[in-house]
Motif scaffolding. Structure first.
Motif, PDB file in Angstrom:
ATOM      1  N   VAL A   2      -0.951 -21.316  16.232  1.00 31.11           N
ATOM      2  CA  VAL A   2       0.214 -22.194  16.159  1.00 31.11           C
ATOM      3  C   VAL A   2      -0.205 -23.599  15.725  1.00 31.11           C
ATOM      4  CG1 VAL A   2       1.976 -23.353  17.552  1.00 31.11           C
ATOM      5  CG2 VAL A   2       1.566 -20.893  17.836  1.00 31.11           C
ATOM      6  N   ARG A   3      -1.289 -24.075  16.304  1.00 27.36           N
ATOM      7  CA  ARG A   3      -1.803 -25.394  15.927  1.00 27.36           C
ATOM      8  C   ARG A   3      -2.185 -25.430  14.445  1.00 27.36           C
ATOM      9  NH1 ARG A   3      -6.925 -28.343  19.008  1.00 27.36           N
ATOM     10  NH2 ARG A   3      -7.398 -29.878  17.390  1.00 27.36           N
ATOM     11  N   GLN A   4      -2.821 -24.383  13.953  1.00 27.95           N
ATOM     12  CA  GLN A   4      -3.193 -24.324  12.544  1.00 27.95           C
ATOM     13  C   GLN A   4      -1.964 -24.316  11.637  1.00 27.95           C
ATOM     14  OE1 GLN A   4      -5.713 -20.833  12.428  1.00 27.95           O
ATOM     15  NE2 GLN A   4      -7.576 -22.048  12.697  1.00 27.95           N
ATOM     16  N   LEU A   5      -0.934 -23.562  12.033  1.00 30.90           N
ATOM     17  CA  LEU A   5       0.271 -23.488  11.220  1.00 30.90           C
ATOM     18  C   LEU A   5       0.956 -24.846  11.121  1.00 30.90           C
ATOM     19  CD1 LEU A   5       2.215 -21.783   9.587  1.00 30.90           C
ATOM     20  CD2 LEU A   5       3.319 -21.071  11.725  1.00 30.90           C
ATOM     21  N   LEU A   6       1.010 -25.576  12.209  1.00 35.43           N
ATOM     22  CA  LEU A   6       1.595 -26.915  12.168  1.00 35.43           C
ATOM     23  C   LEU A   6       0.757 -27.868  11.316  1.00 35.43           C
ATOM     24  CD1 LEU A   6       2.720 -27.263  15.890  1.00 35.43           C
ATOM     25  CD2 LEU A   6       4.184 -26.916  13.881  1.00 35.43           C
ATOM     26  N   THR A   7      -0.565 -27.692  11.365  1.00 41.01           N
ATOM     27  CA  THR A   7      -1.439 -28.504  10.517  1.00 41.01           C
ATOM     28  C   THR A   7      -1.138 -28.262   9.044  1.00 41.01           C
ATOM     29  OG1 THR A   7      -3.222 -28.551  12.150  1.00 41.01           O
ATOM     30  CG2 THR A   7      -3.842 -28.892   9.844  1.00 41.01           C
ATOM     31  N   VAL A   8      -0.963 -26.996   8.669  1.00 43.49           N
ATOM     32  CA  VAL A   8      -0.655 -26.659   7.279  1.00 43.49           C
ATOM     33  C   VAL A   8       0.711 -27.213   6.887  1.00 43.49           C
ATOM     34  CG1 VAL A   8      -0.207 -24.764   5.677  1.00 43.49           C
ATOM     35  CG2 VAL A   8      -2.145 -24.621   7.257  1.00 43.49           C
ATOM     36  N   ARG A   9       1.693 -27.065   7.770  1.00 46.23           N
ATOM     37  CA  ARG A   9       3.033 -27.590   7.479  1.00 46.23           C
ATOM     38  C   ARG A   9       2.981 -29.080   7.162  1.00 46.23           C
ATOM     39  NH1 ARG A   9       7.245 -28.565  12.285  1.00 46.23           N
ATOM     40  NH2 ARG A   9       5.674 -30.186  12.636  1.00 46.23           N
TER      41      ARG A   9
END
Length: 311
Positions: A210-217
């Motif tokens: 989840v943290r990685q996905l928000l970073t990409v966003r």
């Protein structure tokens, strides 16, 4: 394609659709091109060249934009080939980049033998064959037949803890340590103007993905809309959409509504029960999504997800 709501005939086409704004997107965790039968790894056919099973699989997708995860480059286990380059040639996708998640040699029970001389993420393309002197690596790729304005790469740090997982070819659960990941973005010239496609492979560790996905966003927030985010998220069902639509911690860019384009199981390939592989969009309406579904191939423990979008 195998899909709950769309048949293979429904998504077939005589052309690539680009003049009318209809493009075909696909994401596929290829498991380094490993042939599989009934969920178990099998040796390649004796007559096959090392990249042939992977090449046949990507050709069957007929994609305009293709994201590949778990891609090898110069690994002994996959015939020491540049899999991203081989896939691009087979699929006729001349514009491509491969992003390293880690420079390391796949080493059976030990997992990965890291190369200390290559600590960071790198990006390779059609002109880079041999420029890394054959250093083995593993990562993801983004391939397209569209003109590309710009390429971007982002390294994603591994989770500090591993997890017990089912590993193809091994009985029971295996404790697997996390590894670095990468995200790869391309600003493309579509039939109706520029848009951004992003390939990702997120960690299997809950919460960290989840943290990685928000970073990409947040990383792609300033790139041209629409955005198309493709990959193996290791997040199921509607979770990625909910995460992407979560409030931002900074208001430097306005919030955008992310949409699912397909809801269909992709894993395990021989009997799919969960969806780890996704294509999500921002900056276009629900009417832009066309047919969607999965495709059976002879490789990997994931099924590729294919979606048609009007862009």
């Amino acid at each position: 394609m195998d899909s709950p709501s769309h048949s293979a005939h429904a998504v077939g086409r005589a052309d690539h659709g680009a003049p009318h704004g209809r493009l075909r997107f696909a994401t596929f965790n290829v498991l380094h091109g490993r042939p599989m039968v009934d969920g178990r790894p099998v040796p390649p056919a004796a007559a096959d060249e090392p990249a042939e099973p992977l090449s046949r699989a990507v050709m069957s997708l007929d994609a305009d934009v293709l994201a590949l995860q778990e891609v090898d480059r110069f690994q002994e286990r996959s015939g020491r080939v540049d899999q991203a380059g081989a896939a691009a040639r087979a699929a006729g996708l001349d514009e491509w980049r491969y992003a390293t998640a880690l420079h390391a040699r796949a080493s059976g029970d030990r997992g990965w033998d890291l190369d200390p001389t290559e600590p960071g993420a790198r990006m390779y393309g059609p002109r880079d064959t041999g420029t890394d002197a054959g250093v083995p690596s593993h990562g993801l790729a983004l391939l397209t037949r569209l003109p590309v304005r710009d390429w971007r790469i982002r390294r994603l740090a591994p989770a500090p803890l591993g997890m017990p997982l089912l590993v193809p070819g091994r009985p029971g659960l295996t404790l697997v340590r996390d590894r670095p990941r990468a995200a790869l973005a391309a600003v493309l010239e579509g039939p109706r103007g520029p848009f951004t496609a992003v390939a990702v492979h997120l960690t299997f560790v809950p919460g960290w993905n989840v943290r990685q996905l928000l970073t990409v966003r947040d990383w792609i927030a300033g790139l041209p809309l629409p955005h198309v985010l493709l990959g193996d998220f290791n997040l199921v069902g509607a979770v990625p959409r909910a995460v992407l639509n979560a409030p931002r911690t900074t208001r430097s860019t306005p919030p955008r509504r992310w949409r699912d384009t397909a809801r269909t199981p992709t894993y395990p390939a021989h009997r799919p029960v969960v969806q780890f592989d996704h294509v999500l969009t921002a900056g276009i309406g629900a009417e832009a999504a066309g047919t969607a579904g999965t495709v059976r191939t002879a490789i990997s423990d994931h099924r590729p997800l294919v979606v048609e979008l009007s862009l």
